[in-house]
Design a protein around this motif. Structure first.
Motif, PDB file in Angstrom:
ATOM      1  N   MET A   1       0.855  -1.189   0.000  1.00  0.00           N
ATOM      2  CA  MET A   1       0.000   0.000   0.000  1.00  0.00           C
ATOM      3  C   MET A   1       0.885   1.232   0.000  1.00  0.00           C
ATOM      4  N   TYR A   2       0.696   2.087  -1.005  1.00  0.00           N
ATOM      5  CA  TYR A   2       1.520   3.287  -1.117  1.00  0.00           C
ATOM      6  C   TYR A   2       0.721   4.502  -0.675  1.00  0.00           C
ATOM      7  N   ARG A   3       1.388   5.394   0.036  1.00  0.00           N
ATOM      8  CA  ARG A   3       0.776   6.643   0.498  1.00  0.00           C
ATOM      9  C   ARG A   3       1.760   7.773   0.246  1.00  0.00           C
ATOM     10  N   SER A   4       1.336   8.771  -0.513  1.00  0.00           N
ATOM     11  CA  SER A   4       2.227   9.900  -0.779  1.00  0.00           C
ATOM     12  C   SER A   4       2.358  10.769   0.460  1.00  0.00           C
ATOM     13  N   LEU A   5       3.489  11.420   0.558  1.00  0.00           N
ATOM     14  CA  LEU A   5       3.772  12.360   1.666  1.00  0.00           C
ATOM     15  C   LEU A   5       4.099  13.727   1.054  1.00  0.00           C
ATOM     16  N   HIS A   6       3.104  14.338   0.463  1.00  0.00           N
ATOM     17  CA  HIS A   6       3.322  15.592  -0.264  1.00  0.00           C
ATOM     18  C   HIS A   6       2.731  16.805   0.441  1.00  0.00           C
TER      19      HIS A   6
ATOM     20  N   LEU B   1      10.236   4.150   3.327  1.00  0.00           N
ATOM     21  CA  LEU B   1      10.160   5.520   2.824  1.00  0.00           C
ATOM     22  C   LEU B   1      10.754   5.506   1.420  1.00  0.00           C
ATOM     23  N   VAL B   2       9.933   5.848   0.426  1.00  0.00           N
ATOM     24  CA  VAL B   2      10.342   5.786  -0.973  1.00  0.00           C
ATOM     25  C   VAL B   2      10.572   7.207  -1.475  1.00  0.00           C
ATOM     26  N   CYS B   3      11.795   7.487  -1.870  1.00  0.00           N
ATOM     27  CA  CYS B   3      12.182   8.821  -2.340  1.00  0.00           C
ATOM     28  C   CYS B   3      12.553   8.698  -3.815  1.00  0.00           C
ATOM     29  N   ASP B   4      11.681   9.186  -4.693  1.00  0.00           N
ATOM     30  CA  ASP B   4      11.946   9.071  -6.125  1.00  0.00           C
ATOM     31  C   ASP B   4      12.942  10.104  -6.627  1.00  0.00           C
ATOM     32  N   GLY B   5      13.185  11.171  -5.846  1.00  0.00           N
ATOM     33  CA  GLY B   5      14.162  12.158  -6.278  1.00  0.00           C
ATOM     34  C   GLY B   5      14.441  13.175  -5.199  1.00  0.00           C
ATOM     35  N   LEU B   6      15.654  13.131  -4.651  1.00  0.00           N
ATOM     36  CA  LEU B   6      16.104  14.125  -3.681  1.00  0.00           C
ATOM     37  C   LEU B   6      17.304  14.851  -4.273  1.00  0.00           C
ATOM     38  N   ASP B   7      17.281  16.167  -4.183  1.00  0.00           N
ATOM     39  CA  ASP B   7      18.275  17.021  -4.843  1.00  0.00           C
ATOM     40  C   ASP B   7      19.036  17.809  -3.769  1.00  0.00           C
ATOM     41  N   THR B   8      20.245  17.386  -3.384  1.00  0.00           N
ATOM     42  CA  THR B   8      20.950  16.201  -3.824  1.00  0.00           C
ATOM     43  C   THR B   8      21.583  15.529  -2.614  1.00  0.00           C
ATOM     44  N   ILE B   9      22.382  16.287  -1.832  1.00  0.00           N
ATOM     45  CA  ILE B   9      23.075  15.719  -0.675  1.00  0.00           C
ATOM     46  C   ILE B   9      22.158  15.867   0.528  1.00  0.00           C
ATOM     47  N   ALA B  10      21.611  14.758   1.003  1.00  0.00           N
ATOM     48  CA  ALA B  10      20.549  14.848   1.994  1.00  0.00           C
ATOM     49  C   ALA B  10      20.724  13.808   3.084  1.00  0.00           C
ATOM     50  N   ALA B  11      20.244  14.175   4.277  1.00  0.00           N
ATOM     51  CA  ALA B  11      20.149  13.258   5.410  1.00  0.00           C
ATOM     52  C   ALA B  11      18.688  13.207   5.838  1.00  0.00           C
ATOM     53  N   ILE B  12      18.147  11.982   5.924  1.00  0.00           N
ATOM     54  CA  ILE B  12      16.731  11.790   6.220  1.00  0.00           C
ATOM     55  C   ILE B  12      16.591  11.304   7.653  1.00  0.00           C
TER      56      ILE B  12
ATOM     57  N   ARG C   1      18.934   9.304  -8.924  1.00  0.00           N
ATOM     58  CA  ARG C   1      18.490   7.949  -8.606  1.00  0.00           C
ATOM     59  C   ARG C   1      17.400   7.969  -7.547  1.00  0.00           C
ATOM     60  N   ARG C   2      16.733   6.838  -7.431  1.00  0.00           N
ATOM     61  CA  ARG C   2      15.697   6.656  -6.429  1.00  0.00           C
ATOM     62  C   ARG C   2      16.278   5.942  -5.215  1.00  0.00           C
ATOM     63  N   TYR C   3      15.658   6.174  -4.070  1.00  0.00           N
ATOM     64  CA  TYR C   3      16.084   5.544  -2.826  1.00  0.00           C
ATOM     65  C   TYR C   3      14.870   4.965  -2.108  1.00  0.00           C
ATOM     66  N   ARG C   4      15.110   3.875  -1.374  1.00  0.00           N
ATOM     67  CA  ARG C   4      14.074   3.245  -0.549  1.00  0.00           C
ATOM     68  C   ARG C   4      14.707   2.910   0.800  1.00  0.00           C
ATOM     69  N   PHE C   5      14.109   3.409   1.870  1.00  0.00           N
ATOM     70  CA  PHE C   5      14.646   3.232   3.208  1.00  0.00           C
ATOM     71  C   PHE C   5      13.624   2.491   4.083  1.00  0.00           C
ATOM     72  N   ASP C   6      14.084   1.452   4.770  1.00  0.00           N
ATOM     73  CA  ASP C   6      13.235   0.706   5.695  1.00  0.00           C
ATOM     74  C   ASP C   6      13.087   1.529   6.981  1.00  0.00           C
TER      75      ASP C   6
ATOM     76  N   ARG D   1      11.071  14.969  -6.843  1.00  0.00           N
ATOM     77  CA  ARG D   1      10.174  13.944  -7.358  1.00  0.00           C
ATOM     78  C   ARG D   1       9.367  13.357  -6.197  1.00  0.00           C
ATOM     79  N   PRO D   2       8.351  12.544  -6.463  1.00  0.00           N
ATOM     80  CA  PRO D   2       7.456  12.095  -5.393  1.00  0.00           C
ATOM     81  C   PRO D   2       8.167  11.410  -4.239  1.00  0.00           C
ATOM     82  N   ILE D   3       7.532  11.491  -3.078  1.00  0.00           N
ATOM     83  CA  ILE D   3       8.019  10.844  -1.867  1.00  0.00           C
ATOM     84  C   ILE D   3       6.818  10.246  -1.164  1.00  0.00           C
ATOM     85  N   GLY D   4       6.984   9.080  -0.551  1.00  0.00           N
ATOM     86  CA  GLY D   4       5.851   8.457   0.122  1.00  0.00           C
ATOM     87  C   GLY D   4       6.259   7.235   0.917  1.00  0.00           C
ATOM     88  N   LEU D   5       5.266   6.615   1.559  1.00  0.00           N
ATOM     89  CA  LEU D   5       5.462   5.398   2.341  1.00  0.00           C
ATOM     90  C   LEU D   5       4.877   4.217   1.588  1.00  0.00           C
TER      91      LEU D   5
END
Length: 831
Positions: free
Chosen positions: A1-6, A91-102, A117-122, A188-192
C-alpha cells in the motif's frame, strides 16, 4: 500500500556553506524559517511562491540568488501513521536534490548523494502510532562539490563551476543558454510503501519483435530481531545504512537478497499471453519469456503504427503494470545508422534540454505541448542531452505513444569527471536504476555514455591539465557498456558523442560515427555546412533571439536594444551578440534598429539551420541523421532553440518544419535533390523555371523524376544571374534559388495587397504580391503576447498569394497586423 507524503511541508535555511563569501549582488531575505513548501518542488520555487525572492527570469535577478545554492536547507513535515499489520514500511524517495540526510522521529533513516536515482529506506522500526516527524536536511551543493574537488583534484570543464563533483543536473550551474540556479529540494514524489511477505523490487522488460523478456526481482520482508540495527535498502545500486553505519548487501539488481521463506509465484501477461515462473526460497530473480503470436510492432513516426501492449507482472500478491512495444533496434556503428525492425531510419531530431531549471514544474501538460511542437516540426526523435537529467516516466511514455525515438545520454557533459569513490559507486547505482526504469520503453533506441567528454580529452587540452587524474573514461568505455550489456543487452550503447567508433579515432572524423558541428556559429559562416559530408550529425546549431513577447516579458529595458543590460544578460554565450552580427555575413543587411536586428538575426538563424538540415538530408543514405541543437529553452534567452523560453515558436521552427517534411525538394550543390523519406516511391515531373525577379519565365525545363522509397534522386539544375531566381517545383512543393546574397540582389521595394478578416479565434491575413516578397513573416505576438501565426518566412513571386491564420485571445488592431514591424520581408519598403 503506497501513500504519498506531499502535504504539510515547510523549508528553512539552516546555515551557510563553509568558505562562502558574500557577493554584493546577492539579496538574501531576513527571515527564511518555516517557508511553506510544495512537494515535489525546489527551494527556489518555494521562495518565489512565498514572495521572498524576485522572478529569477526577469532582468538580472538571477544574479541576486547565488546564495541559495550555498545555503543548507531543511524540509520538515508531520504526518499521521498507525500500524496496519504490514511486515515492512519503506520511505520511498523518487528524487532528492541532492546531498541529503533523512530523519524520522529524530532517528537517522538514511542519506542520499545523487539527484539522478531513487532511494528506498526501511523505516519500520522508526515509525510510531500517531504523529510522526520527517526531516530531510540538504547540504549546500557548492559546499559538497567544492570539498570533493579539493579532495580529488580539480578537473577541466567549460565553466568555473564544480558540477562534475556532484551527481546533480549539470546545467543547474549555468550553461551558454541557461541561468545559474543551483537547486535543492524534494524534486520527485516521496511516500510510504507498506507491504508484507514479498514485493516486486524491480522489473526489467526487454522488447523483441515477437515478444518480451521480463526479468522480475523480488524482495522479501525480513523482520530484524529486537534491538538489531535498522537496515535501510535502496531499490538499485546499493544500500544506505541507518546512523551512518556501512551495510553490505549482495543483490544483483540492488535490492535486498531474499531470505529463506516461502516460494514466490511470478507471472507476466502481455497481449493475452501469460508466462509463469517460481522463485524458490533464497532466490530473488527470474526471467519470463512471453512470445506473442501475430505480433503488432511498434514503429517510429513515419514508419508505421505505435502499437503498445499492456504488461501485467504479479508476484506474491504484488502487481506492476506498464505498457510495452514490440520492436527490435540495432546500430550500424561505422555508418551510425539506426535500424528499427530491420528498417533503416533517418533520424530527424532535436536535442532536448531540461524544459525548466526547476524540473518539478515540467509535467504532462508541458511535455505534451513541447512534444507536439517537435512532431509538428517533422521530428521523429529527441536526444536527451547529458547535462540534464534522466527524464520522468511521463516523458518516455508519451514518446512511446507518439513514436518519437529517444536517444538517452547518461548525465555527463563537457567536463572531466572523477572516477574515485564515492562517485564510481553512485554512477553505477544511478545507471542500474535508470536502465531498469527506462528499458521497457520502445521509444528508447540508444544509450550514449556522455556529451563531448571524449572530444574534450582529444581536443581541448585535458591531458595536460589532468596530469594523470581520472576523467571518466572508465565509465564510458567500461562501467556503462558493461551495465547495458548486463541489464539491457537488446539495446545499443555508444560511448559518447561526438565519437567515431574507437578510442583512437578522431571524434571530428565525419566518415564514421557521430559528429558535432560547431565550426559554424563558432567561427565559420553557415554555408560551411556545405563542406561536411557526415554520417550522422548529433549536434549543430545557430543562435537567434527569442520572440519579441518573450524578450519583452523578461526584460524591462527601455528602450530595448541588442546591447541593453537586460538583453545582454539574457545572452549567455561568449561573444554571442557579436557572433549574431558577424553571422549575418553577406546574407542580410546590417541592422540599424532593434526591430531589424531582431527580425534579421531570427531569419538568419532559420536560414542557417534549414540549409544544414537540407544539405544533410540530401546525402541520405550516406548520412542517416540530423539532431538539431536544440528544440527548447528553459528560460527566456537568446539561444539556439526553435521554441523559446516563453514556449513560442521562433522563425527557425517554421523553417525546420519545411526542411523536415517527409518529402523535400531542395537545391543541393549544382542540382536539385528530391528527398523521399516515405514508404512509397515519389514519381512526377520536376519543373525547373528560371525567372526574372519580376516573375517572368525565362526558361522552363520539365524533368521526369522518381525517388524510390527512403531514397534521394538528384537532378542537375541550370545556373543564373543575381537578377534571376530559379524555381524548382514538384507535386505542390517547391524551392527557390537566388544567385547572390540578398544585399546584392536588385530586389524591388515590396509591393502587395493585404486583407485582414476576422475569423473565429483570430484573423485571416491574406497577402497578394505585386513584386517578389522575400521571406515574408508575421509577428502577431508584438500586438498580443498570446497571439500566434500558422506560418512564417514565405517567399512569394509576383502575382502569388498566401493566407496566414492568426490565433489570438483578444482583439487585435487590423491595420497594425499588416504594418511594420509586425509584417516583415527582406525587401520591404522602409517606413
Amino acid at each position: 500500500m503506497y501513500r504519498s507524503l506531499h502535504e504539510g511541508w515547510t523549508v528553512t535555511a539552516t546555515g551557510t556553506a563553509a568558505g562562502t563569501e558574500e557577493d554584493p549582488r546577492w539579496r538574501r531575505p531576513a527571515s527564511l524559517a518555516g517557508v511553506p513548501a510544495t512537494v515535489p518542488g525546489s527551494v527556489h520555487t518555494d521562495l518565489l511562491a512565498a514572495g521572498l525572492i524576485d522572478d529569477p527570469y526577469r532582468d538580472d535577478n538571477e544574479l541576486a540568488l547565488g546564495w541559495i545554492g550555498r545555503t543548507h536547507w531543511r524540509y520538515t513535515t508531520r504526518f499521521q501513521w498507525r500500524p496496519e499489520g504490514f511486515d515492512r514500511v519503506d520511505l520511498v524517495c523518487d528524487g532528492l536534490d541532492t546531498i541529503a540526510a533523512i530523519t524520522v522521529n529524530g532517528h537517522r533513516a538514511g542519506e542520499t548523494r545523487n539527484m539522478h536515482r531513487r532511494y528506498r529506506f526501511d523505516v519500520t522500526g522508526l515509525l510510531r502510532e500517531g504523529d510522526n516527524d520527517l526531516e530531510i536536511a540538504f547540504t549546500a551543493p557548492y559546499e559538497y562539490a567544492l570539498a570533493q574537488a579539493a579532495r580529488l583534484g580539480a578537473r577541466p570543464g567549460p565553466y568555473d563551476e564544480p558540477y562534475a563533483f556532484i551527481r546533480k543536473m549539470a546545467c543547474n550551474f549555468g550553461w551558454d543558454w541557461g541561468p545559474t540556479l543551483v537547486t535543492a529540494g524534494i524534486w520527485r514524489p516521496i511516500g510510504l510503501d507498506s507491504w508484507s511477505g514479498a514485493r516486486i523490487a524491480q522489473t526489467r522488460t526487454s522488447s523483441r519483435p515477437d515478444g518480451v523478456d521480463v526479468t522480475v526481482a523480488v524482495e522479501r520482508a525480513v523482520r530484524a530481531p529486537a534491538g538489531a540495527a535498522v537496515k535501510v535498502s535502496a531499490p538499485v545500486g546499493g544500500v544506505q545504512a541507518a546512523a551512518g553505519a556501512a551495510v553490505k548487501v549482495s543483490a544483483p539488481v540492488g535490492g535486498v537478497r531474499a531470505a529463506a521463506g516461502a516460494a514466490v509465484e511470478v507471472s507476466a501477461t502481455v497481449g493475452g499471453v501469460r508466462a509463469e515462473g517460481r522463485l524458490a526460497p533464497g532466490e530473488d530473480e527470474l526471467t519470463l519469456r512471453v512470445d506473442i503470436p501475430e505480433p503488432r510492432l511498434w514503429w517510429p513516426r513515419g514508419h508505421g503504427e505505435q502499437h503498445l501492449y499492456d504488461l501485467v507482472v504479479t508476484a506474491a500478491g504484488d502487481t506492476r503494470t506498464s505498457r510495452v512495444g514490440l520492436r527490435g533496434v540495432e546500430l550500424d556503428p561505422d555508418a551510425f545508422r539506426l535500424v528499427v525492425n530491420g528498417e533503416p531510419v533517418f533520424v530527424r531530431g532535436f536535442n532536448w534540454i531540461p524544459d525548466d531549471p526547476f524540473p518539478a514544474r515540467t509535467g504532462p501538460a508541458e511535455l505534451a505541448e513541447r512534444f507536439g511542437q517537435a512532431i509538428d516540426a517533422g521530428a521523429n526523435a529527441l536526444r536527451v542531452w547529458g547535462g540534464g537529467v534522466y527524464e520522468s516516466d511521463d516523458f518516455y511514455a508519451l514518446a512511446d505513444e507518439l513514436g518519437l525515438m529517444i536517444w538517452q545520454d547518461f548525465p555527463f557533459a563537457c567536463a572531466a569527471y572523477p572516477e574515485e569513490e564515492p562517485f564510481a559507486a553512485e554512477v553505477e547505482a544511478e545507471a542500474r536504476d535508470n536502465i531498469a526504469r527506462l528499458m521497457g520503453h520502445p521509444s528508447l533506441v540508444l544509450w550514449c555514455g556522455n556529451n563531448e567528454n571524449i572530444e574534450g580529452h582529444q581536443h581541448w587540452g585535458w591531458p595536460a591539465e589532468l596530469g594523470g587524474l581520472s576523467w571518466g573514461a572508465g565509465y564510458y568505455f567500461g562501467l556503462l557498456p558493461r551495465l547495458v550489456a548486463e541489464l539491457d543487452p537488446a539495446r545499443p550503447y555508444w560511448p559518447g558523442t561526438p565519437y567515431s567508433g574507437a578510442p583512437d579515432r578522431d571524434v571530428h572524423d565525419p566518415a564514421t560515427g557521430t559528429i558535432h558541428i560547431w565550426t559554424v556559429w563558432g567561427s565559420k559562416d553557415w554555408t560551411h555546412y556545405g563542406a561536411y559530408t557526415p554520417r550522422f550529425v548529433a549536434e549543430f546549431g545557430f543562435q537567434g533571439p527569442p520572440a519579441y513577447a518573450t524578450l519583452r516579458a523578461a526584460v524591462t529595458d527601455d528602450p530595448l536594444t541588442p546591447d541593453s543590460p537586460g538583453v545582454r544578460h539574457h545572452q549567455k554565450a561568449a561573444d554571442g551578440n557579436a557572433k549574431l552580427l558577424s553571422g549575418l555575413g553577406e546574407h542580410l543587411p546590417r541592422p540599424e534598429t532593434f526591430d531589424d536586428w531582431h527580425y534579421w538575426t531570427q531569419l538568419n538563424q532559420a536560414r542557417a539551420m534549414a540549409f544544414g538540415v537540407r544539405r544533410f538530408r540530401a546525402l541520405m543514405p550516406y548520412c542517416m541523421g540530423t539532431v538539431v541543437w536544440q528544440l527548447n529553452d528553459c528560460w527566456p534567452v537568446t539561444s539556439w532553440a526553435a521554441v523559446d523560453g516563453g514556449r513560442r515558436r521562433k522563425p527557425l521552427w517554421y523553417a525546420l518544419r519545411r526542411a523536415y517534411a517527409p518529402r523535400l525538394l531542395t537545391f543541393h550543390e549544382d542540382g536539385v535533390a528530391v528527398v523521399n523519406d516515405t514508404a512509397e516511391p515519389w514519381t512526377g515531373t520536376l519543373t525547373l523555371t528560371l525567372r526574372a525577379l519580376d516573375g517572368t519565365a525565362l526558361r522552363t525545363e520539365p524533368v521526369a523524376v522518381t525517388a524510390a522509397a527512403r531514397s534521394v534522386a538528384h537532378v542537375p539544375a541550370p545556373a543564373g544571374d543575381k537578377d534571376q531566381v530559379l524555381e524548382a517545383a514538384l507535386d505542390g512543393r517547391r524551392d527557390l534559388r537566388f544567385f547572390a546574397e540578398d544585399p546584392h540582389v536588385p530586389f524591388p521595394p515590396a509591393a502587395f495587397d493585404a486583407r485582414v478578416e476576422a475569423i473565429p479565434g483570430g484573423y485571416a491575413v491574406s497577402i497578394t504580391a505585386h513584386t517578389i516578397l522575400r521571406d515574408l513573416a508575421l509577428f502577431p505576438d508584438r500586438l498580443h503576447p498570446d497571439a500566434t501565426v500558422d506560418d512564417q518566412l514565405v517567399t512569394l513571386l509576383p502575382g502569388e498569394s498566401v493566407r496566414f491564420t492568426v490565433e489570438s485571445p483578444a482583439e487585435l488592431d487590423a491595420r497594425a497586423l499588416v504594418a511594420h514591424p509586425v509584417l516583415r520581408c527582406v525587401n520591404e519598403a522602409r517606413p
